[in-house]
Design an enzyme around this catalytic site. Structure first.
Site, PDB file in Angstrom:
ATOM      1  CE  LYS A 178       6.826 -12.165  10.873  1.00 55.37           C
ATOM      2  NZ  LYS A 178       7.263 -10.885  11.456  1.00 55.37           N
ATOM      3  CD  GLU A 253      -8.971 -12.246  15.152  1.00 52.97           C
ATOM      4  OE1 GLU A 253      -9.505 -11.116  15.164  1.00 52.97           O
ATOM      5  OE2 GLU A 253      -9.605 -13.275  15.403  1.00 52.97           O
ATOM      6  CB  CYS A 287      -7.334  -4.257  15.390  1.00 49.75           C
ATOM      7  SG  CYS A 287      -7.567  -5.099  16.952  1.00 49.75           S
ATOM      8  CD  GLU A 383      -6.582  -0.686  10.710  1.00 47.72           C
ATOM      9  OE1 GLU A 383      -5.995  -1.315   9.812  1.00 47.72           O
ATOM     10  OE2 GLU A 383      -6.923  -1.197  11.780  1.00 47.72           O
TER      11      GLU A 383
HETATM   12  P1  NAD Z   1       1.123  -5.917   8.862  1.00 51.99           P
HETATM   13  O1  NAD Z   1       0.109  -6.727   8.176  1.00 51.99           O
HETATM   14  O2  NAD Z   1       2.018  -5.056   8.063  1.00 51.99           O
HETATM   15  O3  NAD Z   1       2.101  -6.846   9.732  1.00 51.99           O
HETATM   16  C1  NAD Z   1       1.620  -7.754  10.690  1.00 51.99           C
HETATM   17  C2  NAD Z   1       2.596  -8.889  10.843  1.00 51.99           C
HETATM   18  O4  NAD Z   1       2.679  -9.601   9.611  1.00 51.99           O
HETATM   19  C3  NAD Z   1       4.033  -8.482  11.175  1.00 51.99           C
HETATM   20  O5  NAD Z   1       4.612  -9.440  12.034  1.00 51.99           O
HETATM   21  C4  NAD Z   1       4.718  -8.513   9.817  1.00 51.99           C
HETATM   22  O6  NAD Z   1       6.108  -8.708   9.915  1.00 51.99           O
HETATM   23  C5  NAD Z   1       4.017  -9.695   9.174  1.00 51.99           C
HETATM   24  N1  NAD Z   1       3.997  -9.702   7.708  1.00 51.99           N
HETATM   25  C6  NAD Z   1       3.959  -8.639   6.864  1.00 51.99           C
HETATM   26  N2  NAD Z   1       3.942  -9.063   5.581  1.00 51.99           N
HETATM   27  C7  NAD Z   1       3.947 -10.425   5.613  1.00 51.99           C
HETATM   28  C8  NAD Z   1       3.937 -11.435   4.613  1.00 51.99           C
HETATM   29  N3  NAD Z   1       3.929 -11.150   3.306  1.00 51.99           N
HETATM   30  N4  NAD Z   1       3.950 -12.723   5.005  1.00 51.99           N
HETATM   31  C9  NAD Z   1       3.958 -13.044   6.318  1.00 51.99           C
HETATM   32  N5  NAD Z   1       3.988 -12.125   7.310  1.00 51.99           N
HETATM   33  C10 NAD Z   1       3.974 -10.831   6.964  1.00 51.99           C
HETATM   34  O7  NAD Z   1       0.339  -5.094   9.958  1.00 51.99           O
HETATM   35  P2  NAD Z   1       0.869  -3.928  10.894  1.00 51.99           P
HETATM   36  O8  NAD Z   1       0.722  -2.657  10.177  1.00 51.99           O
HETATM   37  O9  NAD Z   1       2.187  -4.279  11.464  1.00 51.99           O
HETATM   38  O10 NAD Z   1      -0.194  -4.040  12.080  1.00 51.99           O
HETATM   39  C11 NAD Z   1      -1.281  -3.272  12.163  1.00 51.99           C
HETATM   40  C12 NAD Z   1      -2.496  -3.983  11.585  1.00 51.99           C
HETATM   41  O11 NAD Z   1      -2.835  -5.090  12.415  1.00 51.99           O
HETATM   42  C13 NAD Z   1      -3.709  -3.096  11.552  1.00 51.99           C
HETATM   43  O12 NAD Z   1      -4.387  -3.271  10.346  1.00 51.99           O
HETATM   44  C14 NAD Z   1      -4.536  -3.626  12.721  1.00 51.99           C
HETATM   45  O13 NAD Z   1      -5.898  -3.348  12.622  1.00 51.99           O
HETATM   46  C15 NAD Z   1      -4.232  -5.069  12.673  1.00 51.99           C
HETATM   47  N6  NAD Z   1      -4.552  -5.694  13.963  1.00 51.99           N
HETATM   48  C16 NAD Z   1      -5.663  -6.501  14.050  1.00 51.99           C
HETATM   49  C17 NAD Z   1      -6.017  -7.073  15.264  1.00 51.99           C
HETATM   50  C18 NAD Z   1      -7.233  -7.951  15.380  1.00 51.99           C
HETATM   51  O14 NAD Z   1      -7.373  -8.647  16.386  1.00 51.99           O
HETATM   52  N7  NAD Z   1      -8.140  -7.949  14.416  1.00 51.99           N
HETATM   53  C19 NAD Z   1      -5.245  -6.835  16.405  1.00 51.99           C
HETATM   54  C20 NAD Z   1      -4.116  -6.009  16.277  1.00 51.99           C
HETATM   55  C21 NAD Z   1      -3.790  -5.451  15.055  1.00 51.99           C
END
Ligand code: NAD
Length: 489
Positions: A178, A253, A287, A383
């Site tokens: 997804k 992650e 991230c 962040e």
């Molecule tokens: P987010 O958590 O809002 O969304 C990430 C994903 O989760 C999206 O596909 C979103 O649609 C989905 N999602 C959101 N709520 C959900 C729920 N209740 N149930 C299931 N899926 C859900 O994050 P974001 O703001 O889109 O992305 C940025 C974040 O991702 C930052 O915190 C960044 O640090 C992190 N990130 C971490 C890594 C790593 O390897 N540690 C890599 C890239 C990004």
């Protein structure tokens, strides 16, 4: 370069593009210009059901019967297909995310290498055998975990998808991926390319959709055996809760607030420009962005003024211009969030040294920003996920380690020092999944990547990630001649 902007991207289920059951199609615009990019179908619950069914069917059918050698060949073929479609994928990703095309090309290169790495790593999958004693023999089998639900964010849509898909497919799992609803395009193309090179239908399914609805439904789905999630720490907590009934394997992650330590004995000609890269790459929407710069007191003023100068020299602009080093942010909404951190920071006593103002004109641009801030302020603790670095001075090695660890995250750290022993001492004492010594780079296909503390658990990349898509089955067998009659009946 010219990708068609009138294309509609369907869902990718059971080896083909399909319409969403509820018929939802969204217009995607380019964050750098506001222009229409494409129309993309959004999955709802019925589509997730179909995708999980296709994934289960693949496991029970052709995909489940595919040998390791054949899986390896398919992964190499997908790597080749990504490489030969590189120009289209790069343009699509750059325009969809607003990211500089030079960065996207590097990410595509890594995506290719990542599939190749896991194509080879398949050769490492194997159990072990051991006589237990007497006439008992033990051996173990490695089996795919089953259907993997994978959820990825918008900041590296293609690369995050490949980090997750390659080990899962190498292990023999089938996948329902997804993507974030803002950035589904390259993941859909990956699905199409996988079908073209011969992956059996249902091995890989792509269902873009909203997180709290479609994503949550996938996480709760009883037909899914494992959830691999990349996203914010807050959502990660929610994923843990949702994946608890029925219980699923999970890897998370999550976010980061990674420190970058510069000691007075460091080679500043590498340390300062690399520190600029480590925060401004991908406009800070990484991230592992080193968003806290900790500088030893005697060189603090010199480092801050040089960094501010370099921040002003970064070429920000049209993501498709190959000279551009930093494109736009993902949306103007996200820019407001980023700027809100800077405004609250200055309200709390931080000082903007470079950037920090929303530019005029179209597009979600934000300038490379340097903020002097003490470590307890929100801007140094939370962040920001934008091109904003918080700079803090430290006294000595002990103080540097204390400040570096004084945060709830633990994803990445970089240390710059001319003293090799100090580099290793610090690597051992910083609580983060990766530590770089005198180099800013973060992710390589064979090297495990992941978090300590609130940055999550489990690892991406490396053999560690492959292991997380495998079950270990222990088989214990009697080879003796005598009857077995434990009760002596
Ligand atoms: P987010 O958590 O809002 O969304 C990430 C994903 O989760 C999206 O596909 C979103 O649609 C989905 N999602 C959101 N709520 C959900 C729920 N209740 N149930 C299931 N899926 C859900 O994050 P974001 O703001 O889109 O992305 C940025 C974040 O991702 C930052 O915190 C960044 O640090 C992190 N990130 C971490 C890594 C790593 O390897 N540690 C890599 C890239 C990004």
């Amino acid at each position: 370069m010219a990708i068609a902007t009138d294309r509609e991207y369907g869902l990718f289920i059971g080896g083909e593009l399909t319409e969403p059951a509820a018929g939802e199609v969204r217009e995607l615009t380019e964050p750098a210009t506001g222009a229409l990019l494409a129309r993309a179908a959004m999955a709802g619950e019925a589509d997730v059901d179909r995708a999980v069914e296709a994934a289960r069917g693949a496991l029970d059918g052709d995909w489940g019967k595919t040998s390791g050698t054949e899986r390896s060949r398919l992964l190499h073929a997908l790597a080749d297909a990504i490489a030969s479609n590189r120009a289209e994928l790069a343009e699509l990703e750059s325009r969809n995310v607003g990211k500089a095309i030079s960065s996207v090309k590097a990410e595509l290169h890594q995506a290719v290498e990542n599939f190749r790495y896991y194509a080879s790593a398949i050769a490492t999958i194997g159990g072990r055998a051991n006589p237990i004693g007497g006439s008992l023999l033990f051996y173990s089998l490695k089996e795919p975990v089953g259907v993997a639900g994978q959820i990825v964010p918008w900041n590296y849509p293609l690369m995050m998808a490949t980090w997750k898909l390659a080990p899962a497919l190498a292990a023999g799992c089938s996948v329902v991926l997804k993507p974030d609803p803002q950035t589904p395009l390259t993941a859909i193309r990956l699905g199409e390319l996988a079908a073209e090179v011969g992956f059996p239908a249902g091995a890989l399914n792509v269902v873009p959709g909203d997180g709290p609805t479609t994503g949550a439904y996938l996480v709760r789905h009883p037909g899914v055996d494992k959830i691999a999630f990349t996203g914010s720490t807050k959502t990660g907590g929610e994923i843990m809760r949702l994946a608890s009934d029925p219980v699923k394997r999970i890897t998370l992650e999550l976010g980061g607030k990674s420190p970058n330590l510069i000691f007075a004995d460091a080679d500043l000609a590498s340390a300062i420009p690399s520190s600029a890269w480590a925060i401004y790459y991908s406009a800070g929407q990484s991230c592992e962005a080193r968003s806290r710069l900790l500088v030893e007191k005697p060189i603090y003023d010199e480092v801050v003024s040089k960094l501010a100068e370099l921040a002003g020299a970064i070429r920000v602009g049209d993501p498709l211009d190959k000279e551009t080093q930093m494109g736009s942010l993902i949306s103007t909404g996200h820019r407001e969030r980023v700027h809100g951190f800077v405004e609250r920071g200055t309200g709390e006593g931080a000082e903007v040294v470079a950037g920090g103002a929303v530019p005029e004109g179209a597009g979600a641009f934000y300038p490379p920003t340097v903020v002097a801030a003490s470590n307890e302020l929100e801007i140094a603790q939370e962040e920001v996920f934008g091109p904003v670095v918080a700079v803090t001075a430290f006294e000595d090695e002990k103080d540097a380690i204390r400040i570096a660890n004084d945060v709830r995250y633990g994803l990445m750290a970089t240390v710059w020092t001319g003293d090799p022993a100090r580099g290793h001492r610090i690597a051992a004492r910083i609580k983060s999944g990766t530590v770089g010594i005198n180099m800013p780079y973060t992710a390589f296909p064979g090297i495990p990547f992941g978090g300590y503390k609130q940055s999550g658990f489990g690892r991406e990349l490396g053999l560690e990630s492959l292991e997380l898509y495998l079950e270990t089955k222990s088989v214990v067998v009697s080879t003796g001649l005598r009857p077995i009659n434990p009760f002596g009946l």
